[in-house]
Design an enzyme around this catalytic site. Structure first.
Site, PDB file in Angstrom:
ATOM      1  N   GLU A 424       0.832  -1.201   0.000  1.00  0.00           N
ATOM      2  CA  GLU A 424       0.000   0.000   0.000  1.00  0.00           C
ATOM      3  C   GLU A 424       0.873   1.259   0.000  1.00  0.00           C
ATOM      4  O   GLU A 424       1.751   1.404   0.857  1.00  0.00           O
ATOM      5  CB  GLU A 424      -0.906   0.004   1.230  1.00  0.00           C
ATOM      6  CG  GLU A 424      -1.870  -1.169   1.283  1.00  0.00           C
ATOM      7  CD  GLU A 424      -2.502  -1.357   2.646  1.00  0.00           C
ATOM      8  OE1 GLU A 424      -2.494  -0.384   3.442  1.00  0.00           O
ATOM      9  OE2 GLU A 424      -2.987  -2.462   2.935  1.00  0.00           O
ATOM     10  N   LEU A 453      -5.769  -1.971  -0.878  1.00  0.00           N
ATOM     11  CA  LEU A 453      -5.683  -1.885   0.576  1.00  0.00           C
ATOM     12  C   LEU A 453      -6.232  -3.188   1.159  1.00  0.00           C
ATOM     13  O   LEU A 453      -7.355  -3.261   1.630  1.00  0.00           O
ATOM     14  CB  LEU A 453      -6.473  -0.673   1.078  1.00  0.00           C
ATOM     15  CG  LEU A 453      -6.190  -0.210   2.498  1.00  0.00           C
ATOM     16  CD1 LEU A 453      -6.315   1.306   2.606  1.00  0.00           C
ATOM     17  CD2 LEU A 453      -7.163  -0.860   3.476  1.00  0.00           C
ATOM     18  N   GLU A 455      -4.369  -6.617   3.054  1.00  0.00           N
ATOM     19  CA  GLU A 455      -3.168  -7.361   3.435  1.00  0.00           C
ATOM     20  C   GLU A 455      -3.197  -8.807   2.957  1.00  0.00           C
ATOM     21  O   GLU A 455      -2.162  -9.390   2.633  1.00  0.00           O
ATOM     22  CB  GLU A 455      -2.986  -7.302   4.955  1.00  0.00           C
ATOM     23  CG  GLU A 455      -2.564  -5.945   5.474  1.00  0.00           C
ATOM     24  CD  GLU A 455      -3.679  -4.908   5.454  1.00  0.00           C
ATOM     25  OE1 GLU A 455      -3.372  -3.698   5.382  1.00  0.00           O
ATOM     26  OE2 GLU A 455      -4.862  -5.307   5.514  1.00  0.00           O
ATOM     27  N   GLN A 477       1.795  -2.296   5.785  1.00  0.00           N
ATOM     28  CA  GLN A 477       2.069  -0.913   6.173  1.00  0.00           C
ATOM     29  C   GLN A 477       2.356  -0.726   7.660  1.00  0.00           C
ATOM     30  O   GLN A 477       3.224   0.062   8.037  1.00  0.00           O
ATOM     31  CB  GLN A 477       0.900  -0.038   5.743  1.00  0.00           C
ATOM     32  CG  GLN A 477       1.236   1.422   5.635  1.00  0.00           C
ATOM     33  CD  GLN A 477       0.172   2.175   4.863  1.00  0.00           C
ATOM     34  OE1 GLN A 477      -0.880   2.500   5.419  1.00  0.00           O
ATOM     35  NE2 GLN A 477       0.428   2.448   3.602  1.00  0.00           N
ATOM     36  N   PHE A 478       1.640  -1.454   8.512  1.00  0.00           N
ATOM     37  CA  PHE A 478       1.888  -1.425   9.955  1.00  0.00           C
ATOM     38  C   PHE A 478       1.737  -2.841  10.501  1.00  0.00           C
ATOM     39  O   PHE A 478       0.924  -3.626  10.002  1.00  0.00           O
ATOM     40  CB  PHE A 478       0.895  -0.508  10.684  1.00  0.00           C
ATOM     41  CG  PHE A 478       1.095   0.957  10.422  1.00  0.00           C
ATOM     42  CD1 PHE A 478       2.019   1.686  11.156  1.00  0.00           C
ATOM     43  CD2 PHE A 478       0.369   1.606   9.438  1.00  0.00           C
ATOM     44  CE1 PHE A 478       2.206   3.046  10.920  1.00  0.00           C
ATOM     45  CE2 PHE A 478       0.549   2.952   9.194  1.00  0.00           C
ATOM     46  CZ  PHE A 478       1.473   3.681   9.930  1.00  0.00           C
ATOM     47  N   TYR A 481      -1.652  -4.202  11.096  1.00  0.00           N
ATOM     48  CA  TYR A 481      -2.446  -4.567   9.929  1.00  0.00           C
ATOM     49  C   TYR A 481      -2.220  -6.022   9.515  1.00  0.00           C
ATOM     50  O   TYR A 481      -3.054  -6.605   8.807  1.00  0.00           O
ATOM     51  CB  TYR A 481      -2.098  -3.677   8.733  1.00  0.00           C
ATOM     52  CG  TYR A 481      -2.412  -2.212   8.892  1.00  0.00           C
ATOM     53  CD1 TYR A 481      -2.974  -1.693  10.065  1.00  0.00           C
ATOM     54  CD2 TYR A 481      -2.138  -1.322   7.859  1.00  0.00           C
ATOM     55  CE1 TYR A 481      -3.246  -0.349  10.190  1.00  0.00           C
ATOM     56  CE2 TYR A 481      -2.416   0.030   7.974  1.00  0.00           C
ATOM     57  CZ  TYR A 481      -2.960   0.517   9.137  1.00  0.00           C
ATOM     58  OH  TYR A 481      -3.233   1.854   9.262  1.00  0.00           O
ATOM     59  N   HIS A 526      -1.832   1.363  15.173  1.00  0.00           N
ATOM     60  CA  HIS A 526      -0.562   1.638  14.498  1.00  0.00           C
ATOM     61  C   HIS A 526       0.628   1.252  15.374  1.00  0.00           C
ATOM     62  O   HIS A 526       1.763   1.334  14.908  1.00  0.00           O
ATOM     63  CB  HIS A 526      -0.438   3.127  14.142  1.00  0.00           C
ATOM     64  CG  HIS A 526      -1.311   3.533  12.995  1.00  0.00           C
ATOM     65  ND1 HIS A 526      -1.347   4.817  12.512  1.00  0.00           N
ATOM     66  CD2 HIS A 526      -2.179   2.828  12.234  1.00  0.00           C
ATOM     67  CE1 HIS A 526      -2.204   4.885  11.498  1.00  0.00           C
ATOM     68  NE2 HIS A 526      -2.719   3.688  11.323  1.00  0.00           N
TER      69      HIS A 526
END
Length: 734
Positions: A424, A453, A455, A477-478, A481, A526
């Site tokens: 992403e 978007l 995972e 991304q994190f 996620y 996050h």
């Protein structure tokens, strides 16, 4: 009522063909296809063999000699797919694909499919694909990666494999294994189509196709109307997918060989020509229940059970052969008995073959075979200057971790032609933290690209592309996620070598920025400070560097391990250290490093030791290593006390023997762990040192509290800090 429906179905076939009692066609108008007598006879034979496998498996289960009874009965029409699609079209198969397996094997001389399947059913260590670890339909020579008890988790990687085909051809990737005009097949049940992984896969295929990306994939939905005992609503599949924008849809009767041949020919031609996804909807029936332990009468009436049995696909095939005067009823009954004897004899022989008996034997297949390929040489100075451009003069200047990882990605993309970076926002934006900035401009959108978007599709795409010679470097991304898609790593990527004895592997690097940072920005969603989910997955490598120089060398190692040995590396990048330049005081630049020289190697399990203290050893990693170095500087400055710091760098594999040796006779060990105490690596280290250190040191775990991370000034309240590490260390030293 006869509860053993396998016996009923078995007897019904012989009686029906002998007496000429065949079910009527379910088609309003008969399909026409220029199929030969030999083709129909061969398909019929494979259908019968598949049926006898199901019957024999149940018989052998009673003798405790067979351990898998989810059969293919009712789905034998998939023999047509095994015959009409090319044997180099990669197939990710549903667990009811016995006839497909048998028919595809017919296309490859020298195969022994009946014996191979029998070995798999009885879990013999001589099973050529899984080696006794599971009953699977799989074969390297038949382009059939093994799937276990698949629901829909194999669909995302099938999409990834499909996306890889035309991309590999366009890039002229030398190591591609799939044909440039190849297509990908994946089969599944109607109930599986409701699964999140299926929705993810189909959406990703359509998303990519909408963007002009070729996605030559056939989604084969074998619709028997049931998910174990739960009925699929009438017309559900065609209602949801029959007119889906961008998805071609073809429906056929899975009990009718001629209709299957006709519609499969149409499907094959359309997907191979147009390179777009297609859903082939096969209406079939399920016989003998979900598995041997399933009692149909608990959820179906006698009339419903008998109605399904009357629509036995073998009887429908027999009707077609009889109508075309290919075989008489007596000949079909004789063939049925002959093949029963053949399957039975092979099954009985296979049951006596060796089994896995030791932990070592079972675990031998966790890691792919070593040394399959040799990594390309490091890029030379001239190419390096071209790749880095205006950044080239800065390679020798101290930089923070984010910039150094960006350099490492540039180097790997230049060195490995099959390397691709995706996830992403990694493309034009360059990632949330600009770690991938400029890569798409340098290497183009075929090698550095944005994903949906989702995972699940990111990891699935990585697995699939790895099947075709790529070295995927996928970003989640994190860390928080990742949990949306953990089964793609745990149940798919990590298990492939195990269930194929290393014949298949899906090498990749999974980049995951994570752990706590920036005053809890984004809260717990996050700031996930737990890595427990990775630590219990056999065979994967887990990296967590504390500084940029280590990150570069470790990234090179991860790429080499993927390319040469088929390994999967989870590369956890501490966000809090991305932009960190200083260590003890502002402007000291002690946490900034030059780009690591190619000769600087950090092998898996290799840790770093800092300091010379003999009375206290701090064992840590990631942010913990940074905090511990700060605390150690304070200890020496304020109390003239020294300690030794071990930065693990790799969380798996751990060099336990080396760690014990490095600790030596040190009387105190402080484990600094930024992850939550429960389930942390620190817990395991406490046990390891307590068990293996003969001098019985004092061991203390200083970990994060078992709490989620809040937003704002309290973000570090539950975490180790420089001050708390300093206090814990001083207490142990005193």
């Amino acid at each position: 009522m006869e509860f053993n429906r396998a016996k009923v179905v078995d007897k019904n076939f012989t009686a029906a063909v002998t007496e000429g009692r065949f079910p009527a066609s379910r088609l309003a108008a008969e399909s026409r296809h220029p199929c030969s007598e030999d083709l129909l006879s061969g398909l019929f034979e494979s259908q019968i063999i598949s049926r006898h496998f199901d019957l024999k498996a149940r018989e052998m289960k009673e003798k405790n000699a067979c351990f898998y009874t989810i059969g293919s009965s009712g789905h034998e029409g998939n023999a047509v797919f095994g015959r009409l699609f090319r044997p180099d079209d990669m197939a990710f198969l549903h667990y009811r694909s016995g006839a497909f397996f048998l028919e595809r094997a017919r296309q490859i001389p020298g195969t022994t499919p009946i014996y191979d399947l029998a070995l798999s059913f009885v879990s013999s260590s001589e099973d050529p694909i899984a080696g006794g670890r599971h009953k699977v339909f799989g074969s390297a020579e038949m382009a059939m990666p093994p799937q276990t008890s698949t629901i829909a988790s194999h669909l995302p990687k099938a999409v990834g494999a499909a996306i890889s085909i035309d991309r590999a051809a366009a890039l002229n990737l030398e190591e591609r294994t799939l044909s440039d005009d190849g297509i990908v097949l994946c089969s599944f049940g109607d109930a599986s189509l409701n699964h999140a992984a299926a929705l993810s896969a189909i959406n990703t295929a359509l998303w990519a196709s909408h963007h002009g990306v070729p996605v030559p994939i056939v989604f084969i939905c074998e619709d028997n109307g049931l998910g174990i005992s739960v009925e699929t609503p009438s017309n559900w599949i065609e209602t949801v997918y029959g007119s889906r924008e961008g998805l071609q849809y073809i429906q056929c009767d899975g009990l009718h060989l001629v209709d299957l041949l006709k519609k499969t020919d149409q499907t094959e031609a359309a997907v191979r020509r147009e390179r777009k996804p297609l859903l082939l909807h096969i209406r079939t029936v399920r016989l003998l229940g979900h598995a041997g332990s399933d009692i149909q009468s608990t959820y179906h009436t006698q009339r419903e059970i008998e109605a399904a049995e009357a629509d036995d696909p073998l009887l429908h095939s027999a009707r077609i052969l009889r109508e075309r005067n290919i075989m008489s009823g007596e000949e079909m009954a004789a063939l049925y008995e002959l093949l029963r004897q053949q399957v039975g004899a092979v099954f009985e022989h296979a049951a006596g073959r060796p089994k896995l008996t030791t932990a070592e034997d079972v675990m031998a297949a966790i890691v792919p075979s070593q040394g399959k390929r040799t990594a390309p040489p490091m890029i030379d100075e001239k190419k390096r200057e071209k790749v880095f451009g205006k950044e080239f003069p800065r390679l020798g200047e101290p930089q923070h971790m984010a910039k150094l990882i960006n350099y490492a990605l540039s180097e790997i993309l230049a060195r490995y032609p099959g390397a691709v970076v995706f996830g992403e926002d990694v493309g034009r934006k360059g990632g949330v933290y600009h770690v991938t900035a400029g890569l798409q401009e340098k290497f183009g959108p075929r090698r550095v690209f944005d994903s949906p978007l989702d995972e699940t599709s990111i990891i699935g795409t990585a697995i699939g592309m790895a099947h075709n010679g790529f070295l995927p470097i996928a970003e989640i991304q994190f860390l928080a996620y990742f949990h949306n898609a953990e089964d793609q790593l745990r149940g798919e990527a990590a298990t492939l070598p195990f269930f194929s004895q290393g014949q298949f592997a899906n090498p990749m690097i999974l980049r995951i920025p994570g752990l706590a940072y920036q005053k809890g920005f984004g809260g717990h969603f996050h700031n996930d400070n737990s890595l427990a989910i990775f630590r219990d997955i056999p065979g994967i490598i887990i990296a967590c560097p504390s500084n940029g120089a280590d990150a570069v060398s470790m990234f090179r190692t991860a790429a080499r391990e993927a390319h040469e040995n088929g390994r999967v590396t989870v590369f956890v990048e501490p966000i809090a250290l991305y932009m960190t330049k200083d260590l003890s005081e502002k402007g000291d630049r002690d946490w900034s490093f030059a780009y690591a020289d190619p000769d600087q190697k950090i092998e898996p399990g290799q840790f770093a030791v800092h300091g010379t203290g003999r009375n206290l050893t701090i064992v840590t990693y990631g942010n913990g290593a940074y905090l511990s170095r700060q605390a150690a500087a304070e200890l020496e400055k304020k109390h003239r006390k020294k300690c030794r710091i071990i930065d693990l760098r790799w969380l798996a594999p751990l060099d336990e023997e080396g760690l014990v040796k490095a600790v030596g006779k040190c009387p105190s060990i402080l484990i600094v762990e930024e992850c939550r105490r429960t389930g942390s690596l620190g817990e395991a280290l406490v046990g390891m040192f307590a068990q293996r250190c003969s001098h019985r040191p004092t061991i203390r775990l200083h970990a994060a509290e078992d709490s989620f991370i809040p937003l704002g000034v309290a973000a570090t309240a539950t975490l180790p800090t420089k001050e708390t590490v300093f206090t814990a260390a001083l207490e142990m030293l005193n």
